[in-house]
Write an enzyme that holds these catalytic residues in place. Structure first.
Site, PDB file in Angstrom:
ATOM      1  N   ASP A 103      -7.712  -7.054   6.584  1.00 39.39           N
ATOM      2  CA  ASP A 103      -6.556  -7.114   7.270  1.00 39.39           C
ATOM      3  C   ASP A 103      -6.040  -8.525   7.864  1.00 39.39           C
ATOM      4  O   ASP A 103      -4.999  -8.638   8.395  1.00 39.39           O
ATOM      5  CB  ASP A 103      -6.396  -5.957   8.298  1.00 39.39           C
ATOM      6  CG  ASP A 103      -6.357  -4.675   7.538  1.00 39.39           C
ATOM      7  OD1 ASP A 103      -5.762  -4.407   6.582  1.00 39.39           O
ATOM      8  OD2 ASP A 103      -7.370  -3.693   7.911  1.00 39.39           O
TER       9      ASP A 103
ATOM     10  N   LYS B 200      -2.845   4.091  -6.269  1.00 35.55           N
ATOM     11  CA  LYS B 200      -3.280   4.766  -5.188  1.00 35.55           C
ATOM     12  C   LYS B 200      -3.132   6.196  -5.534  1.00 35.55           C
ATOM     13  O   LYS B 200      -1.960   6.607  -5.882  1.00 35.55           O
ATOM     14  CB  LYS B 200      -2.458   4.274  -4.021  1.00 35.55           C
ATOM     15  CG  LYS B 200      -2.736   5.012  -2.580  1.00 35.55           C
ATOM     16  CD  LYS B 200      -4.393   5.050  -2.215  1.00 35.55           C
ATOM     17  CE  LYS B 200      -4.914   4.001  -1.843  1.00 35.55           C
ATOM     18  NZ  LYS B 200      -6.448   4.030  -1.405  1.00 35.55           N
TER      19      LYS B 200
ATOM     20  N   GLU C 161      -3.941  -1.799  -6.742  1.00 32.52           N
ATOM     21  CA  GLU C 161      -4.604  -0.590  -6.631  1.00 32.52           C
ATOM     22  C   GLU C 161      -3.678   0.464  -6.945  1.00 32.52           C
ATOM     23  O   GLU C 161      -2.641   0.668  -6.436  1.00 32.52           O
ATOM     24  CB  GLU C 161      -5.026  -0.450  -5.269  1.00 32.52           C
ATOM     25  CG  GLU C 161      -5.854   0.848  -5.128  1.00 32.52           C
ATOM     26  CD  GLU C 161      -6.503   1.112  -3.885  1.00 32.52           C
ATOM     27  OE1 GLU C 161      -6.412   0.442  -3.021  1.00 32.52           O
ATOM     28  OE2 GLU C 161      -6.980   2.306  -3.530  1.00 32.52           O
TER      29      GLU C 161
ATOM     30  N   HIS D  77      -5.618  -7.567   2.627  1.00 28.34           N
ATOM     31  CA  HIS D  77      -5.390  -6.104   2.430  1.00 28.34           C
ATOM     32  C   HIS D  77      -3.857  -5.787   2.909  1.00 28.34           C
ATOM     33  O   HIS D  77      -3.636  -5.969   4.029  1.00 28.34           O
ATOM     34  CB  HIS D  77      -6.538  -5.230   3.531  1.00 28.34           C
ATOM     35  CG  HIS D  77      -6.585  -3.946   3.008  1.00 28.34           C
ATOM     36  ND1 HIS D  77      -6.475  -3.163   4.097  1.00 28.34           N
ATOM     37  CD2 HIS D  77      -6.835  -3.255   2.027  1.00 28.34           C
ATOM     38  CE1 HIS D  77      -6.496  -1.938   3.890  1.00 28.34           C
ATOM     39  NE2 HIS D  77      -6.733  -1.912   2.522  1.00 28.34           N
ATOM     40  N   ARG D  78      -3.309  -5.229   1.930  1.00 22.05           N
ATOM     41  CA  ARG D  78      -2.130  -4.804   1.910  1.00 22.05           C
ATOM     42  C   ARG D  78      -1.072  -5.934   2.619  1.00 22.05           C
ATOM     43  O   ARG D  78      -0.112  -5.920   3.215  1.00 22.05           O
ATOM     44  CB  ARG D  78      -1.898  -3.542   3.079  1.00 22.05           C
ATOM     45  CG  ARG D  78      -2.896  -2.165   2.679  1.00 22.05           C
ATOM     46  CD  ARG D  78      -2.823  -1.342   3.668  1.00 22.05           C
ATOM     47  NE  ARG D  78      -3.772  -0.367   3.344  1.00 22.05           N
ATOM     48  CZ  ARG D  78      -3.870   0.914   4.237  1.00 22.05           C
ATOM     49  NH1 ARG D  78      -3.213   1.345   5.236  1.00 22.05           N
ATOM     50  NH2 ARG D  78      -5.071   1.581   3.928  1.00 22.05           N
TER      51      ARG D  78
ATOM     52  N   GLU E 171      -3.953  -7.804  -1.815  1.00 21.74           N
ATOM     53  CA  GLU E 171      -4.190  -6.257  -2.351  1.00 21.74           C
ATOM     54  C   GLU E 171      -2.984  -5.458  -2.272  1.00 21.74           C
ATOM     55  O   GLU E 171      -2.220  -5.675  -1.236  1.00 21.74           O
ATOM     56  CB  GLU E 171      -5.345  -5.986  -1.636  1.00 21.74           C
ATOM     57  CG  GLU E 171      -5.997  -4.618  -2.204  1.00 21.74           C
ATOM     58  CD  GLU E 171      -5.504  -3.335  -1.215  1.00 21.74           C
ATOM     59  OE1 GLU E 171      -5.916  -2.219  -1.752  1.00 21.74           O
ATOM     60  OE2 GLU E 171      -4.798  -3.492  -0.430  1.00 21.74           O
TER      61      GLU E 171
ATOM     62  N   HIS F  23       1.245   2.845   0.747  1.00 19.05           N
ATOM     63  CA  HIS F  23      -0.138   3.473   0.779  1.00 19.05           C
ATOM     64  C   HIS F  23      -0.298   4.984   0.739  1.00 19.05           C
ATOM     65  O   HIS F  23      -1.297   5.486   0.250  1.00 19.05           O
ATOM     66  CB  HIS F  23      -1.062   2.847   1.883  1.00 19.05           C
ATOM     67  CG  HIS F  23      -2.174   3.271   1.728  1.00 19.05           C
ATOM     68  ND1 HIS F  23      -2.898   4.451   2.697  1.00 19.05           N
ATOM     69  CD2 HIS F  23      -3.467   2.721   1.286  1.00 19.05           C
ATOM     70  CE1 HIS F  23      -4.112   4.621   2.579  1.00 19.05           C
ATOM     71  NE2 HIS F  23      -4.519   3.632   1.701  1.00 19.05           N
TER      72      HIS F  23
ATOM     73  N   ASP G   5      -1.039  -1.193  -2.931  1.00 16.32           N
ATOM     74  CA  ASP G   5      -1.156   0.035  -3.399  1.00 16.32           C
ATOM     75  C   ASP G   5       0.104   0.743  -4.163  1.00 16.32           C
ATOM     76  O   ASP G   5       1.227   0.397  -3.652  1.00 16.32           O
ATOM     77  CB  ASP G   5      -1.262   0.885  -1.976  1.00 16.32           C
ATOM     78  CG  ASP G   5      -2.308   0.535  -1.143  1.00 16.32           C
ATOM     79  OD1 ASP G   5      -3.770   0.898  -1.555  1.00 16.32           O
ATOM     80  OD2 ASP G   5      -2.262  -0.058  -0.288  1.00 16.32           O
TER      81      ASP G   5
HETATM   82  O1  G3P Z   1      -8.982  -2.543  -1.224  1.00 23.43           O
HETATM   83  C1  G3P Z   1      -9.895  -1.556  -0.901  1.00 23.43           C
HETATM   84  C2  G3P Z   1      -9.104  -0.715   0.173  1.00 23.43           C
HETATM   85  O2  G3P Z   1      -7.616  -0.818   0.044  1.00 23.43           O
HETATM   86  C3  G3P Z   1      -9.482   0.885  -0.291  1.00 23.43           C
HETATM   87  O3  G3P Z   1      -8.708   1.630   0.898  1.00 23.43           O
HETATM   88  O4  G3P Z   1      -7.028   3.245   1.721  1.00 23.43           O
HETATM   89  O5  G3P Z   1      -6.884   0.765   2.203  1.00 23.43           O
HETATM   90  O6  G3P Z   1      -6.374   1.740  -0.101  1.00 23.43           O
HETATM   91  P1  G3P Z   1      -7.290   1.763   1.323  1.00 23.43           P
HETATM   92 CA    CA Z   2      -5.811  -0.200  -1.236  1.00 22.39          CA
END
Ligand code: G3P
Ligand code: CA
Length: 286
Positions: free
Chosen positions: A274, A151, A149, A40-41, A67, A82, A69
């Protein structure tokens, strides 16, 4: 911040080994469950999110996918960050004290590239920059898949066209797409439908912020490849139903071993975390 994150990771690992592992998702005796490790990120709690350092750490820790944003600058460049505001993850307030807004959309790429996107997380990350989408794709390269993603796309009208055009001009992306290692996700269904119309060859996943209803899942199966809910909002019945409908499910954002094992037991297709290193360890030790 770094030390705290490292401590949380150790705790997560400890909890992971303390929770008995089930075998529902195992591919066979002795083989690891077929669950994608999705950073994640990047490795979002071990390095400054969405930076090169974070992407590289996620790859080193065994992420199958990274992943991100995606947002757009004032001069139309796509960047990976993000928040709509630059204030949390950069020193924008120090670099541009005279400005009255810190929104990504109000800064050019040249201005954004002046910002330090690492020091807020830890001094060892000073000088990390916000990446362009192109730089991010090159950083992931052929080492892992890409969970992209869009965002808050409502803040960037027409960004679907920009994303599609930019991605297709990057040979690394084109190759990854050909190999089936790309997913585009968004929480904005209308936006995702627009992107899907423009780029029907790119697999799409919708983020859910509540438990998806059966009606929503049936509708999803008519056009989506995956439904991506928060792990805490679902149960095994939802996972079974997504699979019955021919959908995949990638759950977020799962940072503790017990929760990772719960998702694995339910048979989810991937876990967004994460701490990709912790998830990779959990999967190895089951
Ligand atoms: O990948 C799912 C998650 O990233 C969604 O929440 O706010 O971290 O982009 P957020
Ligand atoms: Ca995300």
């Amino acid at each position: 911040m770094f030390r705290l994150s490292a401590t949380v990771a150790l705790l997560a690992t400890a909890l992971a080994v303390a929770v008995p592992a089930g075998s529902a998702a195992a591919a066979g005796p002795g083989s690891p469950p077929d669950v994608a490790v999705i950073g994640h990120r990047g490795s979002g709690n071990m390095a400054p999110e969405n930076t090169l350092a974070s992407v590289r750490l996620a790859l080193k820790q065994g992420a199958d996918y990274v992943e991100n944003d995606i947002m757009r600058t004032k001069d139309g460049q796509l960047v990976v960050t993000h928040d709509l505001s630059l204030a949390r993850t950069t020193n924008v307030e120090q670099v541009f004290p005279e400005r009255t807004t810190y929104q990504v959309a109000d800064y050019t790429l040249a201005e954004i590239k002046r910002l330090d996107a690492g020091s807020w997380f830890g001094s060892e990350y000073a000088g990390q920059r916000i990446l362009t989408l192109r730089e991010w794709v090159e950083a992931v390269g052929s080492s892992a898949g890409m969970l992209l993603e869009a965002k808050d796309p409502w803040a960037f009208p027409g960004i679907e066209t920009d994303i599609d055009k930019e991605l297709r001009s990057i040979p690394t992306f084109v190759q990854a797409l050909r190999k089936g290692r790309v997913i585009m996700q968004a929480g904005d269904e209308a936006w995702l439908r627009s992107f899907h119309q423009l780029a029907p060859d790119v697999p799409v996943a919708l983020l859910y912020y509540t438990r998806p209803t059966d009606e929503q899942l049936v509708a999803a199966s008519t056009w989506l490849d995956a439904v991506n809910p928060a792990l805490g909002n679902i149960d095994e019945a939802i996972v079974d139903r997504t699979h019955e409908l021919g959908l995949k499910t990638y759950v977020w954002t799962v940072n503790f071993g017990g929760d990772m094992n719960r998702g694995i037991d339910w048979g989810v297709d991937g876990i967004i975390t994460d701490y990709p290193g912790v998830l990779a360890d959990v999967l190895r030790t089951r």
